[in-house]
Design a protein around this motif. Sequence first.
Motif, PDB file in Angstrom:
ATOM      1  N   ARG B  18       1.130  -1.176  -0.078  1.00 38.76           N
ATOM      2  CA  ARG B  18      -0.349   0.006  -0.547  1.00 38.76           C
ATOM      3  C   ARG B  18       0.703   1.046   0.004  1.00 38.76           C
ATOM      4  N   VAL B  19       0.099   1.901  -0.912  1.00 36.87           N
ATOM      5  CA  VAL B  19       1.639   3.305  -0.714  1.00 36.87           C
ATOM      6  C   VAL B  19       0.576   4.158  -0.607  1.00 36.87           C
ATOM      7  N   THR B  20       1.480   5.562  -0.232  1.00 33.63           N
ATOM      8  CA  THR B  20       0.681   7.193  -0.557  1.00 33.63           C
ATOM      9  C   THR B  20       1.373   7.839  -0.875  1.00 33.63           C
ATOM     10  N   ILE B  21       1.121   8.992  -1.228  1.00 33.66           N
ATOM     11  CA  ILE B  21       1.630   9.536  -1.617  1.00 33.66           C
ATOM     12  C   ILE B  21       1.126  11.477  -1.193  1.00 33.66           C
ATOM     13  N   THR B  22       2.547  12.042  -0.869  1.00 36.00           N
ATOM     14  CA  THR B  22       1.252  13.313   0.037  1.00 36.00           C
ATOM     15  C   THR B  22       1.233  14.404  -1.123  1.00 36.00           C
ATOM     16  N   SER B  67      -9.219  18.177   0.895  1.00 38.58           N
ATOM     17  CA  SER B  67      -9.167  19.221   0.466  1.00 38.58           C
ATOM     18  C   SER B  67      -8.721  20.570   1.632  1.00 38.58           C
ATOM     19  N   GLY B  68      -8.555  21.437   0.568  1.00 38.77           N
ATOM     20  CA  GLY B  68      -8.036  22.654   1.469  1.00 38.77           C
ATOM     21  C   GLY B  68      -6.758  22.528   1.221  1.00 38.77           C
ATOM     22  N   THR B  69      -6.077  22.413   1.850  1.00 40.85           N
ATOM     23  CA  THR B  69      -4.616  22.483   1.272  1.00 40.85           C
ATOM     24  C   THR B  69      -3.722  20.249   1.386  1.00 40.85           C
ATOM     25  N   ASP B  70      -4.209  19.316   2.277  1.00 40.71           N
ATOM     26  CA  ASP B  70      -3.631  18.704   2.038  1.00 40.71           C
ATOM     27  C   ASP B  70      -4.032  17.219   1.398  1.00 40.71           C
ATOM     28  N   PHE B  71      -3.267  16.987   0.720  1.00 37.81           N
ATOM     29  CA  PHE B  71      -4.331  16.262  -0.444  1.00 37.81           C
ATOM     30  C   PHE B  71      -3.057  13.648  -0.023  1.00 37.81           C
ATOM     31  N   THR B  72      -3.674  13.377  -0.588  1.00 36.37           N
ATOM     32  CA  THR B  72      -3.430  11.991  -0.732  1.00 36.37           C
ATOM     33  C   THR B  72      -3.704  11.251  -1.646  1.00 36.37           C
ATOM     34  N   LEU B  73      -2.817  10.785  -2.264  1.00 32.96           N
ATOM     35  CA  LEU B  73      -3.068   9.595  -3.686  1.00 32.96           C
ATOM     36  C   LEU B  73      -3.113   8.227  -2.809  1.00 32.96           C
ATOM     37  N   THR B  74      -3.320   7.094  -2.794  1.00 29.32           N
ATOM     38  CA  THR B  74      -2.971   5.629  -2.438  1.00 29.32           C
ATOM     39  C   THR B  74      -2.707   4.975  -3.520  1.00 29.32           C
ATOM     40  N   ILE B  75      -1.998   4.180  -3.321  1.00 27.14           N
ATOM     41  CA  ILE B  75      -2.753   2.820  -4.374  1.00 27.14           C
ATOM     42  C   ILE B  75      -2.504   1.732  -3.584  1.00 27.14           C
ATOM     43  N   SER B  76      -3.629   1.117  -3.373  1.00 26.15           N
ATOM     44  CA  SER B  76      -3.981   0.088  -2.230  1.00 26.15           C
ATOM     45  C   SER B  76      -3.047  -1.079  -2.655  1.00 26.15           C
ATOM     46  N   PHE B  98       1.994  22.330 -10.515  1.00 27.11           N
ATOM     47  CA  PHE B  98       2.022  20.891 -10.479  1.00 27.11           C
ATOM     48  C   PHE B  98       2.765  20.956  -9.315  1.00 27.11           C
ATOM     49  N   GLY B  99       2.830  19.753  -8.323  1.00 27.95           N
ATOM     50  CA  GLY B  99       3.784  19.146  -7.819  1.00 27.95           C
ATOM     51  C   GLY B  99       5.323  18.457  -8.446  1.00 27.95           C
ATOM     52  N   GLN B 100       6.400  18.799  -7.704  1.00 27.71           N
ATOM     53  CA  GLN B 100       7.276  18.458  -8.266  1.00 27.71           C
ATOM     54  C   GLN B 100       7.602  16.749  -9.163  1.00 27.71           C
ATOM     55  N   GLY B 101       7.080  16.046  -8.086  1.00 26.82           N
ATOM     56  CA  GLY B 101       6.859  14.789  -8.819  1.00 26.82           C
ATOM     57  C   GLY B 101       7.301  13.369  -7.746  1.00 26.82           C
ATOM     58  N   THR B 102       6.728  12.795  -7.780  1.00 27.75           N
ATOM     59  CA  THR B 102       7.201  11.141  -6.591  1.00 27.75           C
ATOM     60  C   THR B 102       7.572  10.423  -7.580  1.00 27.75           C
ATOM     61  N   LYS B 103       8.214   9.554  -7.111  1.00 26.60           N
ATOM     62  CA  LYS B 103       8.923   8.535  -7.794  1.00 26.60           C
ATOM     63  C   LYS B 103       9.008   6.387  -7.387  1.00 26.60           C
ATOM     64  N   VAL B 104       7.618   6.482  -7.568  1.00 25.31           N
ATOM     65  CA  VAL B 104       7.843   4.788  -6.939  1.00 25.31           C
ATOM     66  C   VAL B 104       8.401   3.855  -8.059  1.00 25.31           C
ATOM     67  N   GLU B 105       9.963   3.418  -6.941  1.00 23.83           N
ATOM     68  CA  GLU B 105      10.002   2.307  -7.762  1.00 23.83           C
ATOM     69  C   GLU B 105      10.425   1.190  -7.336  1.00 23.83           C
ATOM     70  N   ILE B 106      11.089  -0.499  -7.957  1.00 24.90           N
ATOM     71  CA  ILE B 106      10.549  -1.512  -7.142  1.00 24.90           C
ATOM     72  C   ILE B 106      12.145  -1.355  -5.933  1.00 24.90           C
ATOM     73  N   LYS B 107      11.225  -1.060  -4.909  1.00 24.30           N
ATOM     74  CA  LYS B 107      11.708  -2.430  -3.723  1.00 24.30           C
ATOM     75  C   LYS B 107      12.797  -3.982  -4.358  1.00 24.30           C
TER      76      LYS B 107
END
Lengths: 121, 107
Positions: B18-22, B67-76, B98-107
């Motif tokens: 489960r991955v969460t990006i803010t 909502s407001g100023t804080d948001f999350t993207l979740t991959i379940s 845009f945000g600066q980006g979040t790179k999701v890599e394989i562990k």
Amino acid sequence: QVQLVESGGGLVKPGGSLRLSCAASGFTFSDYFMNWIRQAPGKGLEWVSDINSFSSYTNYADSVKGRFIISRDNAKNLLYLQMTSLRAEDTAVYYCARDLRLSGQNWFDPWGQGTLVIVSS
Amino acid sequence: DIQMTQSPSSLSASVGDRVTITCRASQSISYYLNWYQQKPGKAPRLLISAGSGLPGGVPARFSGRGSGTDFTLTISSLQPDDFATYYCQQGYSSPWTFGQGTKVEIK
């Protein structure tokens, strides 16, 4: 299907000019705002410019204001970006994107595949 | 201009995690927040619109909140196809940022 195809990118010297095009298909082009968004190599996304359906409204990022002009031809389903006084920092992949606006907010969908502009001597 | 800040800038995760990006906005943007996925050499693809809207064709394992100023993207449950860079974008006021980006890599 909805499709956007950019063209016109290439290598240009600093101070030079280039015109990008974006051909739209699969939707009623004249119904939508359209945008240009760019991405420098290895960097994030930067919104560049948008234009409304009838070309009565245009807006630009401060970084390109006075140098770039966005335009459209609804009869030909084409979006353009005329770029002048190009600088090295304009080097990027340029994407066109349809702008979906609802209740005052927007999002970009879809995006074209992008065209690469390199500004170098 | 509204500044968008994502965290983390990168993360390593395994298939099934489960991955969460803010994403945080420098001022309130109501729920006017969108998420995009970009794979190397490809154009960004809309993933979430208006905070939590899932466009057709986007798998249900993706969800957005906030909502407001804080948001999350979740991959379940992370899948092999999900390794990519994710960007948030505020749709509240121009200039669109845009945000600066979040790179999701394989562990």
